[in-house]
Design an enzyme around this catalytic site. Structure first.
Site, PDB file in Angstrom:
ATOM      1  N   ASP A 135     -81.702  56.381 -53.690  1.00  0.00           N
ATOM      2  CA  ASP A 135     -82.760  57.391 -53.601  1.00  0.00           C
ATOM      3  C   ASP A 135     -82.189  58.721 -54.088  1.00  0.00           C
ATOM      4  O   ASP A 135     -82.197  59.004 -55.285  1.00  0.00           O
ATOM      5  CB  ASP A 135     -83.256  57.422 -52.143  1.00  0.00           C
ATOM      6  CG  ASP A 135     -84.385  58.403 -51.890  1.00  0.00           C
ATOM      7  OD1 ASP A 135     -84.734  59.167 -52.803  1.00  0.00           O
ATOM      8  OD2 ASP A 135     -84.923  58.419 -50.772  1.00  0.00           O
ATOM      9  N   ASP A 187     -85.708  49.048 -43.675  1.00  0.00           N
ATOM     10  CA  ASP A 187     -86.370  49.243 -42.375  1.00  0.00           C
ATOM     11  C   ASP A 187     -87.117  50.565 -42.283  1.00  0.00           C
ATOM     12  O   ASP A 187     -86.978  51.451 -43.133  1.00  0.00           O
ATOM     13  CB  ASP A 187     -85.325  49.210 -41.258  1.00  0.00           C
ATOM     14  CG  ASP A 187     -84.525  50.507 -41.188  1.00  0.00           C
ATOM     15  OD1 ASP A 187     -84.110  51.013 -42.258  1.00  0.00           O
ATOM     16  OD2 ASP A 187     -84.356  51.046 -40.087  1.00  0.00           O
ATOM     17  N   ARG A 219     -87.458  44.906 -41.529  1.00  0.00           N
ATOM     18  CA  ARG A 219     -86.446  44.356 -42.445  1.00  0.00           C
ATOM     19  C   ARG A 219     -86.751  42.926 -42.852  1.00  0.00           C
ATOM     20  O   ARG A 219     -86.398  42.477 -43.928  1.00  0.00           O
ATOM     21  CB  ARG A 219     -85.058  44.370 -41.788  1.00  0.00           C
ATOM     22  CG  ARG A 219     -84.460  45.741 -41.605  1.00  0.00           C
ATOM     23  CD  ARG A 219     -82.983  45.622 -41.238  1.00  0.00           C
ATOM     24  NE  ARG A 219     -82.481  46.820 -40.602  1.00  0.00           N
ATOM     25  CZ  ARG A 219     -82.072  47.909 -41.245  1.00  0.00           C
ATOM     26  NH1 ARG A 219     -82.111  47.952 -42.556  1.00  0.00           N
ATOM     27  NH2 ARG A 219     -81.626  48.951 -40.585  1.00  0.00           N
ATOM     28  N   GLU A 269     -76.270  47.471 -53.069  1.00  0.00           N
ATOM     29  CA  GLU A 269     -77.051  48.451 -52.285  1.00  0.00           C
ATOM     30  C   GLU A 269     -78.492  47.980 -52.148  1.00  0.00           C
ATOM     31  O   GLU A 269     -78.981  47.236 -53.008  1.00  0.00           O
ATOM     32  CB  GLU A 269     -77.073  49.776 -53.061  1.00  0.00           C
ATOM     33  CG  GLU A 269     -75.952  50.735 -52.718  1.00  0.00           C
ATOM     34  CD  GLU A 269     -76.378  51.728 -51.651  1.00  0.00           C
ATOM     35  OE1 GLU A 269     -77.183  51.366 -50.766  1.00  0.00           O
ATOM     36  OE2 GLU A 269     -75.905  52.868 -51.698  1.00  0.00           O
ATOM     37  N   ASP A 270     -79.186  48.435 -51.113  1.00  0.00           N
ATOM     38  CA  ASP A 270     -80.611  48.138 -50.999  1.00  0.00           C
ATOM     39  C   ASP A 270     -81.444  49.040 -51.898  1.00  0.00           C
ATOM     40  O   ASP A 270     -82.313  48.596 -52.625  1.00  0.00           O
ATOM     41  CB  ASP A 270     -81.081  48.245 -49.527  1.00  0.00           C
ATOM     42  CG  ASP A 270     -80.765  49.594 -48.871  1.00  0.00           C
ATOM     43  OD1 ASP A 270     -80.055  50.427 -49.484  1.00  0.00           O
ATOM     44  OD2 ASP A 270     -81.221  49.823 -47.737  1.00  0.00           O
ATOM     45  N   LYS A 312     -85.147  54.421 -56.721  1.00  0.00           N
ATOM     46  CA  LYS A 312     -86.260  55.367 -56.563  1.00  0.00           C
ATOM     47  C   LYS A 312     -85.965  56.568 -57.445  1.00  0.00           C
ATOM     48  O   LYS A 312     -84.935  57.228 -57.250  1.00  0.00           O
ATOM     49  CB  LYS A 312     -86.330  55.787 -55.100  1.00  0.00           C
ATOM     50  CG  LYS A 312     -87.680  56.324 -54.683  1.00  0.00           C
ATOM     51  CD  LYS A 312     -87.623  56.946 -53.313  1.00  0.00           C
ATOM     52  CE  LYS A 312     -87.791  55.948 -52.204  1.00  0.00           C
ATOM     53  NZ  LYS A 312     -87.874  56.604 -50.870  1.00  0.00           N
ATOM     54  N   LYS A 331     -77.183  48.284 -43.225  1.00  0.00           N
ATOM     55  CA  LYS A 331     -77.743  46.964 -43.019  1.00  0.00           C
ATOM     56  C   LYS A 331     -78.682  46.557 -44.160  1.00  0.00           C
ATOM     57  O   LYS A 331     -78.984  45.380 -44.335  1.00  0.00           O
ATOM     58  CB  LYS A 331     -78.556  46.954 -41.710  1.00  0.00           C
ATOM     59  CG  LYS A 331     -77.775  47.198 -40.450  1.00  0.00           C
ATOM     60  CD  LYS A 331     -78.757  47.233 -39.259  1.00  0.00           C
ATOM     61  CE  LYS A 331     -78.045  47.624 -37.984  1.00  0.00           C
ATOM     62  NZ  LYS A 331     -79.001  47.794 -36.871  1.00  0.00           N
ATOM     63  N   GLY A 332     -79.178  47.537 -44.892  1.00  0.00           N
ATOM     64  CA  GLY A 332     -80.295  47.317 -45.803  1.00  0.00           C
ATOM     65  C   GLY A 332     -80.122  46.233 -46.846  1.00  0.00           C
ATOM     66  O   GLY A 332     -81.083  45.614 -47.271  1.00  0.00           O
ATOM     67  N   VAL A 365     -90.274  52.993 -48.584  1.00  0.00           N
ATOM     68  CA  VAL A 365     -90.524  51.554 -48.698  1.00  0.00           C
ATOM     69  C   VAL A 365     -89.790  50.780 -47.600  1.00  0.00           C
ATOM     70  O   VAL A 365     -88.738  51.213 -47.113  1.00  0.00           O
ATOM     71  CB  VAL A 365     -90.128  51.023 -50.100  1.00  0.00           C
ATOM     72  CG1 VAL A 365     -91.002  51.638 -51.178  1.00  0.00           C
ATOM     73  CG2 VAL A 365     -88.653  51.263 -50.409  1.00  0.00           C
TER      74      VAL A 365
HETATM   75  P1  5GP Z   1     -79.677  58.007 -50.736  1.00  0.00           P
HETATM   76  O1  5GP Z   1     -78.331  58.394 -50.223  1.00  0.00           O
HETATM   77  O2  5GP Z   1     -79.638  57.437 -52.149  1.00  0.00           O
HETATM   78  O3  5GP Z   1     -80.703  59.123 -50.618  1.00  0.00           O
HETATM   79  O4  5GP Z   1     -80.280  56.910 -49.782  1.00  0.00           O
HETATM   80  C1  5GP Z   1     -79.690  55.700 -49.621  1.00  0.00           C
HETATM   81  C2  5GP Z   1     -80.009  55.063 -48.309  1.00  0.00           C
HETATM   82  O5  5GP Z   1     -81.116  55.665 -47.620  1.00  0.00           O
HETATM   83  C3  5GP Z   1     -80.419  53.644 -48.579  1.00  0.00           C
HETATM   84  O6  5GP Z   1     -79.307  52.795 -48.553  1.00  0.00           O
HETATM   85  C4  5GP Z   1     -81.417  53.380 -47.460  1.00  0.00           C
HETATM   86  O7  5GP Z   1     -80.733  52.925 -46.327  1.00  0.00           O
HETATM   87  C5  5GP Z   1     -82.036  54.730 -47.177  1.00  0.00           C
HETATM   88  N1  5GP Z   1     -83.314  54.911 -47.902  1.00  0.00           N
HETATM   89  C6  5GP Z   1     -83.578  55.724 -48.935  1.00  0.00           C
HETATM   90  N2  5GP Z   1     -84.866  55.627 -49.328  1.00  0.00           N
HETATM   91  C7  5GP Z   1     -85.426  54.702 -48.515  1.00  0.00           C
HETATM   92  C8  5GP Z   1     -86.745  54.130 -48.427  1.00  0.00           C
HETATM   93  O8  5GP Z   1     -87.690  54.416 -49.166  1.00  0.00           O
HETATM   94  N3  5GP Z   1     -86.918  53.178 -47.456  1.00  0.00           N
HETATM   95  C9  5GP Z   1     -85.920  52.800 -46.601  1.00  0.00           C
HETATM   96  N4  5GP Z   1     -86.213  51.873 -45.700  1.00  0.00           N
HETATM   97  N5  5GP Z   1     -84.680  53.313 -46.665  1.00  0.00           N
HETATM   98  C10 5GP Z   1     -84.439  54.255 -47.612  1.00  0.00           C
END
Ligand code: 5GP
Length: 175
Positions: free
Chosen positions: A103, A159, A165, A99-100, A131, A44-45, A153
């Site tokens: 990370d 969220d 959100r 993408e939102d 990030k 949803k992000g 964040v």
């Molecule tokens: P990754 O797979 O890159 O670790 O994380 C991606 C997903 O994790 C993002 O699309 C998001 O939904 C969630 N996410 C990662 N870091 C954060 C953060 O700091 N805040 C929020 N709200 N969601 C995060």
């Protein structure tokens, strides 16, 4: 709500977001030069970022969405699961994945593999936030809105346990 918001440090203000989103849209427009584009938002992000972004891209485009889950109670489970996929084929199309936040990069790696099996003619990535956690995915993200520190964040689509959100800015919980 007010007292919950007092626990947030504002990292990126609404006006800075709006300015950057317009810049990204202009960059995207320039790079595709009128070639029709399929913009795929990761729910949803990404829903607020994508809604603002596409309204500034002045060229023909289609929108689609998919949904993956990778987080469990704000902590990465390390497992990415497809909840639902796009509704239209992308074979032979220019695709921009929106993408939102990137990370650990696990979600993005999963999605890139998944999308590439569908044989788009090109596949680029636009992430509202990046990030820097040493995941080394930066080179794979073609458009980045903002870099953020290694804090959790929320806001502008992102969220915490389903809330925050709708905040028009990006904040991080005070440590
Ligand atoms: P990754 O797979 O890159 O670790 O994380 C991606 C997903 O994790 C993002 O699309 C998001 O939904 C969630 N996410 C990662 N870091 C954060 C953060 O700091 N805040 C929020 N709200 N969601 C995060």
């Amino acid at each position: 709500m007010l007292c919950m918001l007092q626990n947030l440090d504002i990292l990126i203000r609404h006006d800075a977001i709006q300015k950057r989103v317009k810049e990204l849209a202009q960059e995207i427009e320039k790079n595709y030069q009128g070639r029709p584009l399929v913009v795929v938002g990761v729910l949803k992000g990404a829903f607020i970022f994508m809604a603002d972004l596409v309204r500034h891209i002045e060229m023909p485009l289609a929108c689609d969405f998919l949904r993956v889950s990778s987080y469990n109670k704000d902590r990465s489970t390390g497992v990415v699961r497809m909840d639902f996929d796009m509704t239209q084929p992308i074979v032979g199309k220019d695709v921009l994945l929106v993408e939102d936040i990137v990370d650990s990069g696990r979600t993005l790696s999963y999605l890139l593999k998944h999308m590439e099996t569908k044989k788009p003619s090109s596949l680029k990535v636009c992430s509202f936030l990046y990030k820097e956690t040493g995941a080394g995915m930066r080179a794979r993200v073609d458009y980045i809105g903002f870099d953020v520190p290694d804090r959790y964040v929320v806001g502008y689509g992102l969220d915490s346990e389903g809330l925050y959100r709708s905040l028009p800015y990006v904040g991080a919980f005070k440590e």
